[in-house]
Design an enzyme around this catalytic site. Structure first.
Site, mmCIF file in Angstrom:
data_model
loop_
_atom_site.group_PDB
_atom_site.id
_atom_site.type_symbol
_atom_site.label_atom_id
_atom_site.label_comp_id
_atom_site.label_asym_id
_atom_site.label_seq_id
_atom_site.Cartn_x
_atom_site.Cartn_y
_atom_site.Cartn_z
ATOM 1 N N ARG A 211 -10.617 9.921 2.004
ATOM 2 C CA ARG A 211 -10.395 10.512 3.322
ATOM 3 C C ARG A 211 -11.453 11.562 3.648
ATOM 4 N NH1 ARG A 211 -3.778 10.624 2.749
ATOM 5 N NH2 ARG A 211 -3.508 8.392 3.198
ATOM 6 N N LYS B 126 -2.297 -1.507 -3.640
ATOM 7 C CA LYS B 126 -3.103 -0.287 -3.621
ATOM 8 C C LYS B 126 -2.203 0.932 -3.727
ATOM 9 C CE LYS B 126 -6.524 2.078 -0.697
ATOM 10 N NZ LYS B 126 -7.246 2.064 0.584
ATOM 11 N N LYS C 23 0.858 -1.182 0.000
ATOM 12 C CA LYS C 23 0.000 0.000 0.000
ATOM 13 C C LYS C 23 0.895 1.234 0.000
ATOM 14 C CE LYS C 23 -3.674 2.376 2.537
ATOM 15 N NZ LYS C 23 -4.559 2.327 3.720
#
Length: 329
Positions: A205, A253, A195
């Site tokens: 977010r 990711k 990630k």
């Protein structure tokens, strides 16, 4: 004189379909789902057109529809009330917390749905970080203990696979041991092994209000634990360690800017690979499509297919529902 002509196998759709190297179906998708407190509540996420925060009752309704479209897995995220946040993340393992109640409600209503709750402290942290902070630093081992408690509580509520997205060192082993010791030997671990600290997470977010807080005494970003986007060999190191610690599925990711990582990992491991088509990737396609610069449906399917071509087995994507409807005709 030309005897070899590659175009012979492209002359019509039937022939192109016959020699196609990879295909995309609803079975490939995991739908990220945002949950909020309340009843009969739904809030649009401005930076992610078509995506909503929903209360548990409407989340269950949405999961029924997803399952009817052939989407058999959801990845859960909670919008946690500010008064429940602290530096320990203890609300994350509350047996009657929002996540735990959501897992039970979905499993009761749609037993066949695979539930993959997110395991990280940032939605529960007053600082917006994935770990506990001591003396201005994100501490590793204390965070791992918290993540293990969180994972066990998810398993107890009925989760099928826990998905630690925090990037703490050694957390897969700590979680695996905690699950085994608690009797949840069949609960899998989908590890966010590679990630990256990416600019493509912005809309996500804002959806959860989980960005790191602007405080001079704590790190302003997540670069001390998420990976440097300049690196690829490091990703293999992370992947191998998580496999050794007991991961069942490996996550990479973000997705589109990291197809080289997906391909490189596919060449070196046999475990299932997941890739996350993140919020920023989703928002870019939607913005371009809304302005008439891209064909929405064609771009969605092309973008998702490239993950399969690179070697991914499953795709976490906010396009899941829309893509399933397109594919289903």
């Amino acid at each position: 004189m030309i005897h070899s002509r590659n175009r012979r196998l492209r002359v019509n759709d039937s022939l192109r379909s016959l020699v196609r190297e990879c295909t995309l179906t609803a079975n490939d998708f995991v739908m990220p789902v945002f949950v909020m407190e309340g009843e009969n509540k739904e809030e649009p996420i401005a930076s992610m057109p078509g995506i909503f925060r929903r209360s548990i009752d409407l989340t269950v309704k949405e999961c029924r529809e997803l399952y009817s479209l052939g989407i058999k897995a959801v990845n859960l995220y909670m919008k946690v009330s500010e008064d429940l946040k602290d530096n320990t993340g203890k609300e994350a393992w509350n047996r009657n917390g929002l996540m735990q109640n959501t897992i039970r409600a979905i499993k009761d209503a749609v037993p066949g749905m695979i539930i993959m709750p997110d395991v990280a402290l940032d939605p529960y942290s007053i600082y917006g970080h994935d770990g506990i902070i001591e003396n201005g630093k994100i501490v590793n081992d204390a965070t791992n203990d918290a993540l293990a408690r969180m994972s066990v509580s998810h398993a107890e509520a009925g989760a099928d696979i826990v998905a630690p997205s925090d990037m703490m060192d050694g957390r897969v082993q700590v979680i695996r041991e905690a699950l085994e010791d608690s009797g949840y030997t069949d609960v899998g671990i989908l590890s966010y092994a590679a990630k990256y600290a990416s600019s493509f997470y912005g809309p996500f977010r804002s959806a959860l209000d989980s960005a790191p807080k602007d405080d001079m005494e704590i790190p302003k970003d997540k670069k001390t634990y998420q990976m440097d986007f300049h690196n690829s060999r490091e990703a293999l190191n992370e992947v191998f360690k998580d496999i050794e610690e007991g991961a069942d599925i490996i996550m990479i990711k973000p997705g589109l800017p990291y197809l080289d990582i997906v391909s490189k990992v596919r060449e070196t491991i046999d475990l299932p690979i997941a890739v996350y088509n993140v919020s920023g990737e989703y928002a870019m396609v939607k913005a371009a499509a809304q302005n008439g610069w891209l064909d929405n449906d064609k771009t969605i399917i092309e973008s998702l297919t490239c993950f399969k071509r690179a070697g991914a087995d499953m795709i976490f994507t906010y396009f899941a529902k829309e893509a399933a409807m397109i594919l289903n005709g």
